[in-house]
Scaffold this motif. Structure first.
Motif, mmCIF file in Angstrom:
data_model
loop_
_atom_site.group_PDB
_atom_site.id
_atom_site.type_symbol
_atom_site.label_atom_id
_atom_site.label_comp_id
_atom_site.label_asym_id
_atom_site.label_seq_id
_atom_site.Cartn_x
_atom_site.Cartn_y
_atom_site.Cartn_z
ATOM 1 N N HIS A 249 -3.324 1.852 -8.551
ATOM 2 C CA HIS A 249 -4.597 1.936 -7.828
ATOM 3 C C HIS A 249 -5.333 3.245 -8.156
ATOM 4 N N LEU A 250 -4.605 4.348 -8.140
ATOM 5 C CA LEU A 250 -5.199 5.637 -8.475
ATOM 6 C C LEU A 250 -5.681 5.654 -9.923
ATOM 7 N N GLN A 251 -4.853 5.122 -10.821
ATOM 8 C CA GLN A 251 -5.231 5.075 -12.241
ATOM 9 C C GLN A 251 -6.526 4.302 -12.434
ATOM 10 N N ALA A 252 -6.685 3.186 -11.752
ATOM 11 C CA ALA A 252 -7.907 2.387 -11.861
ATOM 12 C C ALA A 252 -9.117 3.150 -11.330
ATOM 13 N N ASP B 269 -12.112 4.279 -13.817
ATOM 14 C CA ASP B 269 -13.474 3.816 -13.537
ATOM 15 C C ASP B 269 -14.428 4.985 -13.385
ATOM 16 N N ASN B 270 -13.953 6.055 -12.783
ATOM 17 C CA ASN B 270 -14.780 7.235 -12.576
ATOM 18 C C ASN B 270 -15.149 7.880 -13.904
ATOM 19 N N ILE B 271 -14.180 8.056 -14.779
ATOM 20 C CA ILE B 271 -14.433 8.635 -16.107
ATOM 21 C C ILE B 271 -15.248 7.662 -16.958
ATOM 22 N N ALA B 272 -15.003 6.375 -16.796
ATOM 23 C CA ALA B 272 -15.707 5.362 -17.593
ATOM 24 C C ALA B 272 -17.212 5.393 -17.378
ATOM 25 N N GLU C 292 0.805 -1.214 0.000
ATOM 26 C CA GLU C 292 0.000 0.000 0.000
ATOM 27 C C GLU C 292 0.844 1.273 0.000
ATOM 28 N N GLN C 293 2.134 1.156 0.349
ATOM 29 C CA GLN C 293 3.036 2.309 0.343
ATOM 30 C C GLN C 293 4.006 2.280 -0.837
ATOM 31 N N ARG D 143 -15.852 16.053 -15.408
ATOM 32 C CA ARG D 143 -15.486 15.037 -14.423
ATOM 33 C C ARG D 143 -14.027 15.191 -14.005
ATOM 34 N N GLU D 144 -13.160 15.508 -14.976
ATOM 35 C CA GLU D 144 -11.757 15.743 -14.644
ATOM 36 C C GLU D 144 -11.645 16.875 -13.622
ATOM 37 N N GLN D 145 -12.370 17.952 -13.854
ATOM 38 C CA GLN D 145 -12.328 19.084 -12.921
ATOM 39 C C GLN D 145 -12.890 18.706 -11.553
ATOM 40 N N GLU D 146 -13.926 17.871 -11.550
ATOM 41 C CA GLU D 146 -14.475 17.407 -10.269
ATOM 42 C C GLU D 146 -13.435 16.588 -9.508
ATOM 43 N N LEU D 147 -12.710 15.752 -10.222
ATOM 44 C CA LEU D 147 -11.663 14.949 -9.586
ATOM 45 C C LEU D 147 -10.527 15.835 -9.064
#
Length: 148
Positions: A16-19, A23-26, A7-8, A115-119
């Motif tokens: 993990h962040l990329q996924a 998923d959020n944009i998907a 995790e570190q 969505r990018e701006q929301e993230l």
């Protein structure tokens, strides 16, 4: 003895962040627009009306040959892409968005950018600039280490 705390571990954190981000944009392009992640990437690459070969799309979209081919095939079937013969190489086809594909792109882009701006909204402007700089530095370093 060295111990790896997964995790570190930076590569794990990045993956993990990329996924999570993907998923959020998907949610935008898979739901209402019924596109696969690969089709979205091909659409995004061709969104500036540039004529490109499948190989060029694959490189720009950071996709392997087979997923690129399947995405292109699906987009051709949906009449979102048009294929034309390459003037310099008759064995090669050039791809571009159709009017329908361009319309879909114009619908999707504002949603993806929103969505990018929301993230990114959890970061101030300075932090957003810093993360861009950090990404560039890490990409450069990774390329240098890979070539060694």
């Amino acid at each position: 003895m060295s111990i790896l705390v997964l995790e570190q571990f930076f590569p794990y954190q990045l993956t993990h962040l990329q996924a999570l981000v993907t998923d959020n944009i998907a949610q935008i392009y898979t739901g209402q627009f019924d596109l696969s992640p690969q089709q979205w990437r091909v659409l995004a690459v061709l969104g500036n009306n540039e004529l490109l070969t499948a190989k060029e799309i694959s490189v720009r979209a950071n996709l392997e040959k087979m997923p690129t081919s399947r995405a292109i095939s699906g987009l051709l079937t949906q009449k979102l892409l048009v294929k034309s013969v390459h003037d310099g190489d008759k064995r090669c086809s050039l791809l571009n968005l159709t009017k329908k594909g361009q319309d879909l792109y114009q619908q999707l882009v504002p949603l993806a950018l929103k969505r990018e701006q929301e993230l990114l909204s959890v970061l101030n402007e300075k932090e957003q600039a810093q993360i861009q700089l950090i990404f560039k530095k890490l990409a450069k370093q990774a390329k240098q280490l890979k070539s060694n």
